[in-house]
Design an enzyme around this catalytic site. Sequence first.
Site, short mmCIF file in Angstrom:
data_model
loop_
_atom_site.label_atom_id
_atom_site.label_comp_id
_atom_site.label_asym_id
_atom_site.label_seq_id
_atom_site.Cartn_x
_atom_site.Cartn_y
_atom_site.Cartn_z
N CYS A 86 0.84 -1.20 0.00
CA CYS A 86 0.00 0.00 0.00
C CYS A 86 0.88 1.26 0.00
O CYS A 86 1.50 1.55 -1.02
CB CYS A 86 -0.97 -0.05 1.17
SG CYS A 86 -2.43 0.96 0.93
N HIS A 196 -3.39 -5.61 1.40
CA HIS A 196 -2.59 -5.81 2.62
C HIS A 196 -2.55 -7.28 3.02
O HIS A 196 -3.39 -7.74 3.80
CB HIS A 196 -3.23 -5.03 3.76
CG HIS A 196 -3.09 -3.54 3.67
ND1 HIS A 196 -2.18 -2.85 4.44
CD2 HIS A 196 -3.73 -2.63 2.91
CE1 HIS A 196 -2.28 -1.55 4.18
NE2 HIS A 196 -3.21 -1.39 3.23
N GLU A 198 -0.65 -8.66 5.17
CA GLU A 198 -0.44 -8.75 6.62
C GLU A 198 -1.76 -8.64 7.40
O GLU A 198 -1.81 -8.97 8.59
CB GLU A 198 0.54 -7.68 7.09
CG GLU A 198 -0.01 -6.27 7.28
CD GLU A 198 -0.28 -5.51 5.96
OE1 GLU A 198 -0.12 -6.09 4.88
OE2 GLU A 198 -0.67 -4.33 6.06
#
Length: 231
Positions: A86, A196, A198
Site C-alpha cells: 500500500c 494488505h 499482513e
Amino acid sequence: MKFAVLVFPGSNCDIDCYKAVEETIGQPVDYVWHTATDLSAYDAILVPGGFSYGDYLRCGAIAQFAAVMNEVKKAADQGKFILGICNGFQILTEARLLPGALIRNNGLKFRCHQTQLEVVNNGTAFTNQYSQGEMINIPIAHGEGNYFCDEATLAELKANNQIVFRYAGDTNPNGSVENIAGISNKAGNVVGMMPHPERAVNQLLGSEDGKRMFTSILNAWREQHGAAVNG
Ligand SMILES: NC(=O)CC[C@H](N)C(=O)O
C-alpha cells in the site's frame, strides 16, 4: 532469514507486518527507523502501509527521500527481497524502484474492504506458495491505489511477466489500469501491491490468504540458501 520492517513518520501498518512475520513464519524481524543507514543485516525488507509524512504532496512522495531509502535501493540491486504494501508500494514507485504511479482512486473516495485477487504470476519469491490463477481474498485500505502507467510501460510489464496480482473479474475498486493490484520489478525481487497481506494472516481477520506471501518469501530464501521447505 532476517526481516526489516521500515517505519516512517505516519506509517501505521508496521506492527501488523512485524506480527505477520513473527506469527506466520517465526523469523527474526526488526523495526527499522527511516533514518537508518545500514540494512546489510537483513535478507528481506517490508515497506509497510500507512500515511508516511501525512501523504503530503502525494502518497510516498516525501518518504522516497528518507535516508533508509538509499539502503533499500542498494538492497534491491543486491537482489534482496523487498515488498512494498500500500503506502509501501507508493513509496517504491516514487523512489523509482517500481514503474508507474499510484494516483487517486477513480471514485475519489477512500476504499477500505475485502477484495478478491487473481494470482497472475506465481513464479515470484512472494507468490511461489500460490497456484497460477488462484483467487485469494486480501483487504485494501487506500485513497490513492489507482495504478497508472503509460502504454510502453504496460507492454513491458506484460512482456516481462511483472504483473503479479490483478483485482479479480469486474471488482476493480480504484480504476487501476488493467485491474493491476501488484507488480514486480524486472528482476522479480521487488514487489509492490496495494492490498494488505499482513491483514489476512488469521481467519479472525476474515482471511488467511495472506500467510502464503510470507511463507513464499521464506521458501524462496531457503531455496537460494539450499534448504527448500514445503511452505
Ligand atoms: N493503507 C495505506 O497504506 C494507505 C496508503 C495511502 N495513505 C493512501 O491512502 O492511499
